[in-house]
Design an enzyme around this catalytic site. Structure first.
Site, mmCIF file in Angstrom:
data_model
loop_
_atom_site.group_PDB
_atom_site.id
_atom_site.type_symbol
_atom_site.label_atom_id
_atom_site.label_comp_id
_atom_site.label_asym_id
_atom_site.label_seq_id
_atom_site.Cartn_x
_atom_site.Cartn_y
_atom_site.Cartn_z
ATOM 1 N N HIS A 52 0.910 -1.181 0.236
ATOM 2 C CA HIS A 52 0.219 -0.014 0.044
ATOM 3 C C HIS A 52 0.906 1.271 -0.023
ATOM 4 O O HIS A 52 2.025 1.179 0.132
ATOM 5 C CB HIS A 52 -0.773 0.064 1.100
ATOM 6 C CG HIS A 52 -1.931 -0.888 0.907
ATOM 7 N ND1 HIS A 52 -2.939 -0.957 2.039
ATOM 8 C CD2 HIS A 52 -2.336 -1.976 0.207
ATOM 9 C CE1 HIS A 52 -3.939 -1.783 1.500
ATOM 10 N NE2 HIS A 52 -3.222 -2.612 0.419
ATOM 11 N N GLU A 54 1.381 3.712 2.075
ATOM 12 C CA GLU A 54 1.836 4.035 3.262
ATOM 13 C C GLU A 54 3.009 3.272 3.370
ATOM 14 O O GLU A 54 4.160 3.689 3.933
ATOM 15 C CB GLU A 54 1.077 3.573 4.351
ATOM 16 C CG GLU A 54 -0.326 4.616 4.564
ATOM 17 C CD GLU A 54 -1.571 4.090 3.693
ATOM 18 O OE1 GLU A 54 -2.642 4.124 3.971
ATOM 19 O OE2 GLU A 54 -1.230 3.214 2.785
ATOM 20 N N THR A 197 -28.418 -8.750 -27.319
ATOM 21 C CA THR A 197 -27.314 -7.988 -28.029
ATOM 22 C C THR A 197 -26.348 -9.064 -28.519
ATOM 23 O O THR A 197 -25.871 -9.045 -29.722
ATOM 24 C CB THR A 197 -26.743 -7.277 -27.266
ATOM 25 O OG1 THR A 197 -27.634 -5.960 -27.160
ATOM 26 C CG2 THR A 197 -25.616 -6.566 -27.938
#
Length: 336
Positions: A52, A54, A197
């Protein structure tokens, strides 16, 4: 020596560093200041499973972090996922003060400020919070609403047709607009169409670059409906992950997708599916491409919404207009 606001601006810049979002995690940046207020570490989150922000910044700072301040764009996490809690990393590094912008809206990771406070570390939130929220709009929306953010993409003629009377729809818009759609797909976690679709158009729903080559990162391709998608369909070609949602309920479908860490859905379905999402109130933004062309017949952009009077007309706010090659792009948001 720099101010905490200047440090937050650096952290926001660091968070924007990855070209692609670190799906399914948010963009996060961190700056570590020494006791004297000097920048001694800068980090950002690169990808799921990686350190992360930090931890990156603390690793760079080393012993200079002790007694210093961590400035983070998102409240430090307090739970162990693929990596350990950032709260523990900050405490072990000797950080004395944490300043963050956005509170973590994820209930699994929130509460980091309280944890830090319990350990005697000052934790203050709200600095440049609007700028931090702008880093991760879809992720934040999904955490706060327990469903993905939905963008409906339409390519239509001047008379609002998305296909000719024989069912053909390639190509209504030009190459420049289609290139933009590939960029829009690249920013989404999932591309959603109806099984109708798939049977009619057999779309690949992949992201390709300007040279036509498949991009390295692909969104989840989702077909919604009860008809089983055949193995020969392009959405099952292995170029990108595929999921069939056997449901006609947009709310149910989105609940299933958010459980798979899908935070942003690009809706590219036909008129009936679009109408179902609109009726359910499950469309949050519209990207509408208008081609300078007329068909006079064929499929409309939207099926029956059950509106019989102008008093009930659906109106939207225009958030942007631009010419894209020969076509016009209109960005819209539902009017509150």
């Amino acid at each position: 020596m720099i101010s905490e606001r200047e440090a937050m601006a650096l952290a926001l810049e660091a968070a924007r560093t990855p070209v692609r979002r670190p799906h399914p995690n948010p963009r996060v940046g961190c700056v570590v200041l020494s006791r004297d207020g000097d920048v001694v570490g800068v980090g950002h989150h690169r990808a799921a499973g990686h350190s992360h922000a930090e931890v990156e910044a603390l690793t760079q700072a080393g012993d200079a972090a002790r007694g210093g301040t961590a400035v983070v764009t998102l409240e430090p996490c307090a739970h162990a996922g693929r990596t350990g809690p950032c709260t523990e990393a900050l405490a072990e590094a000797g950080i004395a003060r944490v300043v963050f912008a956005q509170e973590d809206p994820n209930p699994l990771a929130a509460g980091g400020a309280s944890v830090l406070g319990g350990w005697g570390i000052t934790a203050v939130g709200g600095l440049m919070v609007d700028e931090a929220r702008a880093l991760n709009p879809a992720w934040t929306f999904a955490q706060e609403n327990a469903r993905p953010f939905v963008t409906w993409k339409v390519a239509a003629t001047l008379d609002g047709r998305v296909a000719a009377s024989d069912g053909t729809s390639r190509w209504i818009t030009g190459e420049v607009a289609r290139a933009e759609v590939h960029a829009l797909r690249a920013d989404a976690d999932a591309v959603l169409v109806g099984t109708g679709t798939v049977f009619t158009d057999d779309p690949a729903l992949t992201v390709r670059n300007a040279e036509g080559r498949l991009s390295d990162v692909q969104p989840l391709r989702v077909a919604m409906g009860s008809r089983e998608v055949p193995e020969t369909a392009l959405v099952r070609d292995g170029a990108a992950p595929f999921l069939q949602v056997v449901s006609a309920d947009p709310v149910e479908a989105l609940a299933m997708l958010v459980e798979r860490d899908v935070h942003h859905v690009l809706l590219e379905g036909g008129p009936r599916l679009a109408a179902a999402f609109l009726r359910a109130g499950m469309i949050d933004a519209i990207r509408w491409y208008v081609a300078p062309a007329l068909l006079g017949n064929g499929a409309p952009a939207i099926a029956d919404l059950g509106i019989g009077t102008m008093d009930d007309v659906r109106r939207f706010d225009v958030t942007g207009v631009a010419q894209v090659g020969d076509d016009i792009r209109i960005d819209l948001a539902p009017r509150e």
